[in-house]
Write a protein that holds these residues in place. Structure first.
Motif, PDB file in Angstrom:
ATOM      1  N   THR A  99     -28.228  -7.226  12.292  1.00  0.00           N
ATOM      2  CA  THR A  99     -26.884  -7.807  12.347  1.00  0.00           C
ATOM      3  C   THR A  99     -26.572  -8.598  11.083  1.00  0.00           C
ATOM      4  O   THR A  99     -25.476  -8.500  10.523  1.00  0.00           O
ATOM      5  CB  THR A  99     -26.757  -8.724  13.584  1.00  0.00           C
ATOM      6  OG1 THR A  99     -27.049  -7.959  14.761  1.00  0.00           O
ATOM      7  CG2 THR A  99     -25.374  -9.309  13.695  1.00  0.00           C
ATOM      8  N   HIS A 100     -27.564  -9.370  10.620  1.00  0.00           N
ATOM      9  CA  HIS A 100     -27.372 -10.185   9.415  1.00  0.00           C
ATOM     10  C   HIS A 100     -27.094  -9.304   8.194  1.00  0.00           C
ATOM     11  O   HIS A 100     -26.130  -9.546   7.447  1.00  0.00           O
ATOM     12  CB  HIS A 100     -28.617 -11.041   9.175  1.00  0.00           C
ATOM     13  CG  HIS A 100     -28.591 -11.786   7.878  1.00  0.00           C
ATOM     14  ND1 HIS A 100     -27.795 -12.883   7.662  1.00  0.00           N
ATOM     15  CD2 HIS A 100     -29.269 -11.565   6.708  1.00  0.00           C
ATOM     16  CE1 HIS A 100     -27.971 -13.312   6.409  1.00  0.00           C
ATOM     17  NE2 HIS A 100     -28.856 -12.536   5.824  1.00  0.00           N
ATOM     18  N   SER A 159     -26.102  -6.168   8.161  1.00  0.00           N
ATOM     19  CA  SER A 159     -24.855  -5.423   8.354  1.00  0.00           C
ATOM     20  C   SER A 159     -23.662  -6.290   7.969  1.00  0.00           C
ATOM     21  O   SER A 159     -22.716  -5.823   7.317  1.00  0.00           O
ATOM     22  CB  SER A 159     -24.716  -4.967   9.806  1.00  0.00           C
ATOM     23  OG  SER A 159     -25.730  -4.058  10.152  1.00  0.00           O
ATOM     24  N   GLY A 160     -23.706  -7.557   8.372  1.00  0.00           N
ATOM     25  CA  GLY A 160     -22.641  -8.482   7.997  1.00  0.00           C
ATOM     26  C   GLY A 160     -22.575  -8.701   6.503  1.00  0.00           C
ATOM     27  O   GLY A 160     -21.488  -8.768   5.913  1.00  0.00           O
ATOM     28  N   TYR A 161     -23.731  -8.779   5.878  1.00  0.00           N
ATOM     29  CA  TYR A 161     -23.805  -8.953   4.423  1.00  0.00           C
ATOM     30  C   TYR A 161     -23.163  -7.759   3.723  1.00  0.00           C
ATOM     31  O   TYR A 161     -22.375  -7.916   2.793  1.00  0.00           O
ATOM     32  CB  TYR A 161     -25.275  -9.093   4.025  1.00  0.00           C
ATOM     33  CG  TYR A 161     -25.493  -9.553   2.602  1.00  0.00           C
ATOM     34  CD1 TYR A 161     -25.845 -10.874   2.333  1.00  0.00           C
ATOM     35  CD2 TYR A 161     -25.379  -8.678   1.533  1.00  0.00           C
ATOM     36  CE1 TYR A 161     -26.055 -11.302   1.028  1.00  0.00           C
ATOM     37  CE2 TYR A 161     -25.585  -9.101   0.228  1.00  0.00           C
ATOM     38  CZ  TYR A 161     -25.924 -10.418  -0.011  1.00  0.00           C
ATOM     39  OH  TYR A 161     -26.127 -10.837  -1.298  1.00  0.00           O
ATOM     40  N   GLY A 215     -20.963  -5.731   5.025  1.00  0.00           N
ATOM     41  CA  GLY A 215     -19.537  -5.749   5.326  1.00  0.00           C
ATOM     42  C   GLY A 215     -18.775  -6.688   4.412  1.00  0.00           C
ATOM     43  O   GLY A 215     -17.697  -6.349   3.916  1.00  0.00           O
ATOM     44  N   ARG A 216     -19.335  -7.875   4.156  1.00  0.00           N
ATOM     45  CA  ARG A 216     -18.681  -8.829   3.248  1.00  0.00           C
ATOM     46  C   ARG A 216     -18.601  -8.266   1.838  1.00  0.00           C
ATOM     47  O   ARG A 216     -17.608  -8.451   1.145  1.00  0.00           O
ATOM     48  CB  ARG A 216     -19.434 -10.158   3.247  1.00  0.00           C
ATOM     49  CG  ARG A 216     -19.254 -10.961   4.532  1.00  0.00           C
ATOM     50  CD  ARG A 216     -19.769 -12.371   4.373  1.00  0.00           C
ATOM     51  NE  ARG A 216     -21.199 -12.413   4.136  1.00  0.00           N
ATOM     52  CZ  ARG A 216     -22.117 -12.407   5.091  1.00  0.00           C
ATOM     53  NH1 ARG A 216     -21.753 -12.337   6.360  1.00  0.00           N
ATOM     54  NH2 ARG A 216     -23.405 -12.465   4.795  1.00  0.00           N
TER      55      ARG A 216
END
Length: 202
Positions: free
Chosen positions: A184-185, A187-189, A191-192
């Motif tokens: 999740t971490h 993936s968020g990175y 995405g940003r």
């Protein structure tokens, strides 16, 4: 199968080496054969020895999946760190052209580039056998690493769902949660990073 004398034709034993193996008697009369077979299947299904062996296999397979997921995530993490270092180096090089402290900024840029190269080497070292990356790795390649890691975690979760409650299964579920948090971490990175590049290009 053990053969016995009398009205009993034989006996099914789950594990002759176990201290108290499960046993099912097979009678020699042909009456109620289907009922006897169903009873035998129920006893086999409830056998603790069978459950323990299956649990060991599930634990092993799930651990292999999580090891591979963690290796993919480690490689992805190193690639992302390398990309950050490269971006910092480029920014410093751009600023060095007009800055009074040009020499210091150039030295910082060189250090960032060296960090980026080191992190790329570490990413290649962390990759599971059979996986490849470009040099330098692209954002799309890193994205695939994280997606594949997520699918490994999902498969490990499905295996863990078949385990009974208890220490080995609970420890596996904790590890699955930790690896999923890392997915999740990252993936968020990613995405940003995509949002930032999209807004800058606009």
């Amino acid at each position: 199968m053990q053969t016995v004398e009398g009205h009993t034709w034989g006996r099914i034993v789950c594990d002759p080496n176990a201290d108290k193996p499960c046993k099912v008697l097979i009678f020699s009369s042909g009456v109620g054969g289907e009922s006897a077979a169903l009873t035998a299947r129920r006893i086999v299904k409830r056998c603790d020895h069978r459950t323990a062996a299956e649990a060991c296999q599930i634990l092993f397979r799930a651990a292999v999946l999580l090891d591979r997921a963690e290796a993919l995530l480690e490689a992805a993490h190193r690639c992302l760190q390398a990309a950050d270092k490269r971006a910092e180096a480029e920014e410093l090089l751009l600023g060095a052209a007009t800055a009074a402290d040009e020499a210091e900024k150039l030295a910082q840029a060189v250090a960032r580039e060296e960090d980026s190269d080191r992190l790329v080497v570490e990413a290649f070292a962390a990759l599971p056998e059979g996986r490849e990356l470009g040099c330098p790795p692209t954002a799309a390649e890193v994205d695939v690493l994280v997606i594949d890691a997520s699918s490994h975690v999902d498969e490990a979760q499905r295996l863990a769902d078949d385990l009974p409650a208890g220490d080995p299964g609970d420890a596996l579920r904790i590890r699955i949660g930790q690896v999923r948090t890392r997915v999740t971490h990252l993936s968020g990175y990613l995405g940003r990073g995509r949002n930032a590049s999209g807004s800058s290009s606009a």
